[in-house]
Design a protein around this motif. Structure first.
Motif, PDB file in Angstrom:
ATOM      1  N   LEU A 130      86.662  26.157  45.657  1.00  0.00           N
ATOM      2  CA  LEU A 130      85.917  25.051  46.242  1.00  0.00           C
ATOM      3  C   LEU A 130      84.513  25.488  46.650  1.00  0.00           C
ATOM      4  N   LEU A 131      84.414  26.671  47.277  1.00  0.00           N
ATOM      5  CA  LEU A 131      83.102  27.168  47.698  1.00  0.00           C
ATOM      6  C   LEU A 131      82.209  27.433  46.495  1.00  0.00           C
ATOM      7  N   LEU A 132      82.773  28.029  45.442  1.00  0.00           N
ATOM      8  CA  LEU A 132      81.979  28.292  44.245  1.00  0.00           C
ATOM      9  C   LEU A 132      81.584  26.993  43.553  1.00  0.00           C
ATOM     10  N   GLY A 133      82.468  26.009  43.574  1.00  0.00           N
ATOM     11  CA  GLY A 133      82.135  24.708  43.007  1.00  0.00           C
ATOM     12  C   GLY A 133      80.998  24.037  43.759  1.00  0.00           C
ATOM     13  N   LEU A 134      81.046  24.105  45.090  1.00  0.00           N
ATOM     14  CA  LEU A 134      79.961  23.537  45.897  1.00  0.00           C
ATOM     15  C   LEU A 134      78.649  24.281  45.661  1.00  0.00           C
ATOM     16  N   LEU A 135      78.747  25.606  45.525  1.00  0.00           N
ATOM     17  CA  LEU A 135      77.564  26.404  45.252  1.00  0.00           C
ATOM     18  C   LEU A 135      76.962  26.022  43.905  1.00  0.00           C
TER      19      LEU A 135
ATOM     20  N   VAL B 279      77.208  23.137  42.358  1.00  0.00           N
ATOM     21  CA  VAL B 279      76.597  21.809  42.463  1.00  0.00           C
ATOM     22  C   VAL B 279      75.228  21.915  43.132  1.00  0.00           C
ATOM     23  N   GLU B 280      75.139  22.715  44.189  1.00  0.00           N
ATOM     24  CA  GLU B 280      73.859  22.883  44.882  1.00  0.00           C
ATOM     25  C   GLU B 280      72.824  23.545  43.978  1.00  0.00           C
ATOM     26  N   VAL B 281      73.248  24.544  43.219  1.00  0.00           N
ATOM     27  CA  VAL B 281      72.313  25.233  42.322  1.00  0.00           C
ATOM     28  C   VAL B 281      71.820  24.265  41.248  1.00  0.00           C
ATOM     29  N   ARG B 282      72.735  23.480  40.659  1.00  0.00           N
ATOM     30  CA  ARG B 282      72.321  22.516  39.635  1.00  0.00           C
ATOM     31  C   ARG B 282      71.358  21.490  40.219  1.00  0.00           C
ATOM     32  N   HIS B 283      71.641  21.023  41.420  1.00  0.00           N
ATOM     33  CA  HIS B 283      70.773  20.044  42.068  1.00  0.00           C
ATOM     34  C   HIS B 283      69.385  20.639  42.325  1.00  0.00           C
ATOM     35  N   THR B 284      69.347  21.866  42.803  1.00  0.00           N
ATOM     36  CA  THR B 284      68.068  22.523  43.086  1.00  0.00           C
ATOM     37  C   THR B 284      67.274  22.753  41.809  1.00  0.00           C
ATOM     38  N   VAL B 285      67.952  23.187  40.748  1.00  0.00           N
ATOM     39  CA  VAL B 285      67.266  23.424  39.470  1.00  0.00           C
ATOM     40  C   VAL B 285      66.744  22.107  38.904  1.00  0.00           C
ATOM     41  N   ARG B 286      67.535  21.051  38.991  1.00  0.00           N
ATOM     42  CA  ARG B 286      67.102  19.749  38.475  1.00  0.00           C
ATOM     43  C   ARG B 286      65.880  19.256  39.246  1.00  0.00           C
ATOM     44  N   ARG B 287      65.898  19.419  40.582  1.00  0.00           N
ATOM     45  CA  ARG B 287      64.761  18.996  41.390  1.00  0.00           C
ATOM     46  C   ARG B 287      63.510  19.816  41.070  1.00  0.00           C
ATOM     47  N   ALA B 288      63.681  21.128  40.906  1.00  0.00           N
ATOM     48  CA  ALA B 288      62.537  21.988  40.594  1.00  0.00           C
ATOM     49  C   ALA B 288      61.974  21.664  39.215  1.00  0.00           C
ATOM     50  N   THR B 289      62.848  21.390  38.249  1.00  0.00           N
ATOM     51  CA  THR B 289      62.394  21.054  36.905  1.00  0.00           C
ATOM     52  C   THR B 289      61.633  19.733  36.906  1.00  0.00           C
ATOM     53  N   THR B 290      62.151  18.749  37.627  1.00  0.00           N
ATOM     54  CA  THR B 290      61.464  17.463  37.711  1.00  0.00           C
ATOM     55  C   THR B 290      60.096  17.614  38.364  1.00  0.00           C
ATOM     56  N   THR B 291      60.029  18.410  39.417  1.00  0.00           N
ATOM     57  CA  THR B 291      58.754  18.641  40.091  1.00  0.00           C
ATOM     58  C   THR B 291      57.772  19.356  39.174  1.00  0.00           C
ATOM     59  N   ALA B 292      58.247  20.352  38.424  1.00  0.00           N
ATOM     60  CA  ALA B 292      57.374  21.077  37.504  1.00  0.00           C
ATOM     61  C   ALA B 292      56.856  20.148  36.405  1.00  0.00           C
ATOM     62  N   LEU B 293      57.713  19.283  35.878  1.00  0.00           N
ATOM     63  CA  LEU B 293      57.264  18.341  34.840  1.00  0.00           C
ATOM     64  C   LEU B 293      56.238  17.354  35.405  1.00  0.00           C
ATOM     65  N   LEU B 294      56.463  16.890  36.618  1.00  0.00           N
ATOM     66  CA  LEU B 294      55.491  15.986  37.226  1.00  0.00           C
ATOM     67  C   LEU B 294      54.139  16.674  37.424  1.00  0.00           C
ATOM     68  N   PHE B 295      54.151  17.921  37.877  1.00  0.00           N
ATOM     69  CA  PHE B 295      52.904  18.665  38.025  1.00  0.00           C
ATOM     70  C   PHE B 295      52.225  18.882  36.676  1.00  0.00           C
ATOM     71  N   PHE B 296      53.007  19.173  35.634  1.00  0.00           N
ATOM     72  CA  PHE B 296      52.442  19.394  34.303  1.00  0.00           C
ATOM     73  C   PHE B 296      51.757  18.128  33.802  1.00  0.00           C
ATOM     74  N   PHE B 297      52.435  16.980  33.902  1.00  0.00           N
ATOM     75  CA  PHE B 297      51.841  15.736  33.427  1.00  0.00           C
ATOM     76  C   PHE B 297      50.641  15.328  34.276  1.00  0.00           C
ATOM     77  N   ALA B 298      50.692  15.591  35.574  1.00  0.00           N
ATOM     78  CA  ALA B 298      49.543  15.298  36.435  1.00  0.00           C
ATOM     79  C   ALA B 298      48.350  16.165  36.032  1.00  0.00           C
ATOM     80  N   ALA B 299      48.588  17.452  35.749  1.00  0.00           N
ATOM     81  CA  ALA B 299      47.506  18.338  35.320  1.00  0.00           C
ATOM     82  C   ALA B 299      46.954  17.905  33.963  1.00  0.00           C
ATOM     83  N   LEU B 300      47.826  17.459  33.077  1.00  0.00           N
ATOM     84  CA  LEU B 300      47.393  16.982  31.763  1.00  0.00           C
ATOM     85  C   LEU B 300      46.511  15.742  31.905  1.00  0.00           C
ATOM     86  N   LEU B 301      46.930  14.796  32.737  1.00  0.00           N
ATOM     87  CA  LEU B 301      46.126  13.591  32.957  1.00  0.00           C
ATOM     88  C   LEU B 301      44.810  13.918  33.667  1.00  0.00           C
ATOM     89  N   LEU B 302      44.846  14.870  34.599  1.00  0.00           N
ATOM     90  CA  LEU B 302      43.614  15.277  35.272  1.00  0.00           C
ATOM     91  C   LEU B 302      42.642  15.908  34.274  1.00  0.00           C
TER      92      LEU B 302
END
Length: 147
Positions: A4-9, A11-34
């Motif tokens: 259970l602890l490893l499963g929760l870990l 899920v948290e890692v996947r959530h963090t990676v997904r959030r970081a990837t989305t943020t990086a893509l948003l920064f990339f597209f913002a830099a491209l538009l700039l």
């Protein structure tokens, strides 16, 4: 319980990676538009200057403005990388006056009598850190069962 602890870990890692990837893509597209906006402004400025002056003069003006801006940014970046002088040890009035040292600077590296000279010991071994973490996890499991 460990599954259970490893499963929760996981899920948290996947959530963090997904959030970081989305943020990086948003920064990339913002830099491209700039970058596209900057190019568009440079082209518009060139067309405006080319109508008033010669096209070669317009290109020189825009090139000079870009060069001046780049040099200013390089100077600011260089100034930020330089190390600052450490603040004085005592912030009172005594720090404003020069105090001669009591010992010559060469004697500063000599250890006091009775202290063995040598490299400092390592902070902690990896096995110690793992043992402390495992003990904390076991204690948490035991106390969690009692509540």
């Amino acid at each position: 319980m460990l599954r259970l602890l490893l499963g929760l870990l996981g899920v948290e890692v996947r959530h963090t990676v997904r959030r970081a990837t989305t943020t990086a893509l948003l920064f990339f597209f913002a830099a491209l538009l700039l970058g596209a906006a900057i190019v568009a402004f440079l082209v518009a400025g060139y067309i405006l200057l080319a109508e008033r002056y010669d096209p070669i003069v317009a290109a020189f003006i825009i090139g000079a403005l870009c060069l001046i801006g780049a040099l200013i940014l390089f100077i600011v970046a260089y100034a930020r990388t330089r190390r600052r002088a450490p603040p004085p040890a005592y912030g009172g009035l005594g720090s404003l006056m020069a105090v001669p040292p009591t010992a010559p600077p060469a004697a500063a590296n000599v250890p006091p009598p009775g202290v063995a000279a040598g490299p400092p010991p390592p902070p902690m071994a990896a096995s110690t850190v793992i043992a402390v973490a495992a003990g904390a996890a076991l204690l948490g499991l035991i106390l969690g069962r009692r509540i």
